[in-house]
Motif scaffolding. Structure first.
Motif, PDB file in Angstrom:
ATOM      1  N   GLN A  26       0.823  -1.209   0.000  1.00 38.47           N
ATOM      2  CA  GLN A  26       0.000   0.000   0.000  1.00 38.47           C
ATOM      3  C   GLN A  26       0.859   1.262   0.000  1.00 38.47           C
ATOM      4  N   LEU A  27       1.912   1.251   0.790  1.00 43.07           N
ATOM      5  CA  LEU A  27       2.795   2.422   0.857  1.00 43.07           C
ATOM      6  C   LEU A  27       3.517   2.645  -0.465  1.00 43.07           C
ATOM      7  N   LEU A  56     -16.862   6.875  -0.241  1.00 41.94           N
ATOM      8  CA  LEU A  56     -17.911   6.109   0.444  1.00 41.94           C
ATOM      9  C   LEU A  56     -17.762   4.608   0.170  1.00 41.94           C
ATOM     10  N   ALA A  57     -17.381   4.261  -1.045  1.00 40.61           N
ATOM     11  CA  ALA A  57     -17.153   2.841  -1.372  1.00 40.61           C
ATOM     12  C   ALA A  57     -15.971   2.298  -0.564  1.00 40.61           C
ATOM     13  N   ALA A  58     -14.937   3.108  -0.375  1.00 37.15           N
ATOM     14  CA  ALA A  58     -13.788   2.673   0.426  1.00 37.15           C
ATOM     15  C   ALA A  58     -14.193   2.452   1.883  1.00 37.15           C
ATOM     16  N   ILE A  59     -14.992   3.352   2.404  1.00 42.05           N
ATOM     17  CA  ILE A  59     -15.488   3.197   3.781  1.00 42.05           C
ATOM     18  C   ILE A  59     -16.354   1.948   3.882  1.00 42.05           C
ATOM     19  N   LEU A  60     -17.170   1.716   2.868  1.00 48.83           N
ATOM     20  CA  LEU A  60     -18.011   0.518   2.847  1.00 48.83           C
ATOM     21  C   LEU A  60     -17.153  -0.751   2.809  1.00 48.83           C
ATOM     22  N   ALA A 103      -9.586  -1.370  -0.859  1.00 50.61           N
ATOM     23  CA  ALA A 103     -10.129  -0.011  -0.758  1.00 50.61           C
ATOM     24  C   ALA A 103      -9.023   1.019  -0.985  1.00 50.61           C
ATOM     25  N   THR A 104      -7.848   0.772  -0.418  1.00 47.19           N
ATOM     26  CA  THR A 104      -6.723   1.685  -0.619  1.00 47.19           C
ATOM     27  C   THR A 104      -6.308   1.715  -2.078  1.00 47.19           C
ATOM     28  N   PHE A 105      -6.233   0.561  -2.717  1.00 51.91           N
ATOM     29  CA  PHE A 105      -5.849   0.511  -4.126  1.00 51.91           C
ATOM     30  C   PHE A 105      -6.878   1.228  -5.000  1.00 51.91           C
ATOM     31  N   MET A 106      -8.141   1.101  -4.663  1.00 52.29           N
ATOM     32  CA  MET A 106      -9.176   1.801  -5.416  1.00 52.29           C
ATOM     33  C   MET A 106      -8.977   3.315  -5.301  1.00 52.29           C
ATOM     34  N   ALA A 124      -4.311   7.650   2.192  1.00 55.49           N
ATOM     35  CA  ALA A 124      -3.406   7.750   3.336  1.00 55.49           C
ATOM     36  C   ALA A 124      -4.157   7.480   4.640  1.00 55.49           C
ATOM     37  N   ALA A 125      -5.365   8.010   4.756  1.00 56.36           N
ATOM     38  CA  ALA A 125      -6.184   7.754   5.950  1.00 56.36           C
ATOM     39  C   ALA A 125      -6.540   6.275   6.046  1.00 56.36           C
ATOM     40  N   ASN A 126      -6.795   5.640   4.920  1.00 57.83           N
ATOM     41  CA  ASN A 126      -7.123   4.212   4.925  1.00 57.83           C
ATOM     42  C   ASN A 126      -5.907   3.370   5.326  1.00 57.83           C
TER      43      ASN A 126
END
Length: 144
Positions: A26-27, A56-60, A103-106, A124-126
């Protein structure tokens, strides 16, 4: 617990290695997004629905990963064999991390295609959220 002839058993240090690999990937992609994006912006475009739906999709996805983990963890109490239970625990950790990493990759992907670091900030928050999912190594003869 680990017998050479029976194959790999549960080893909590393996979880640390897998977690580190997920975090490192991810980094790397987050850093890559800083170099790939040409003439970057940091703007929320209120008229573009993508700027609302993607975070919102990432949070989901984060929520789904957490739900999958909790449901899998609750099913572990029904398992009689400790070895199988620990292997399933390993699997649900990896599954949760895979969902959160997707979600991070998205978010990084949309950062690159829109040339907007608005998505990079969410990525970054994810990653920070992902870091909170780091497994803790404990032994049965010490306090947690």
């Amino acid at each position: 617990m680990n017998d050479f002839n029976e194959g790999p058993g549960y080893n909590p240090k393996n979880l640390q290695i897998i977690f580190g690999a997920f975090l490192f990937a991810q980094l790397i992609f987050l850093t890559l997004s800083f170099y790939v994006v040409e003439s970057p912006q940091f703007v929320y475009k209120i008229d573009d629905l993508v700027f609302t739906l993607v975070p919102l999709a990432a949070i989901l996805l984060d929520f789904i990963g957490n739900k999958v983990f909790v449901n899998g963890f609750n099913k572990l109490t029904q398992e009689r064999d400790l070895d199988k239970s620990l292997q399933k625990l390993n699997s649900i950790h990896v599954l949760r991390w895979g969902i959160v990493e997707s979600a991070t990759f998205m978010l990084v992907f949309f950062s690159i295609i829109t040339s907007n670091h608005f998505f990079t900030a969410f990525a970054a928050a994810n990653i920070v959220y992902f870091y909170t999912l780091k497994p803790k190594i404990f032994t049965f003869n010490e306090e947690f």
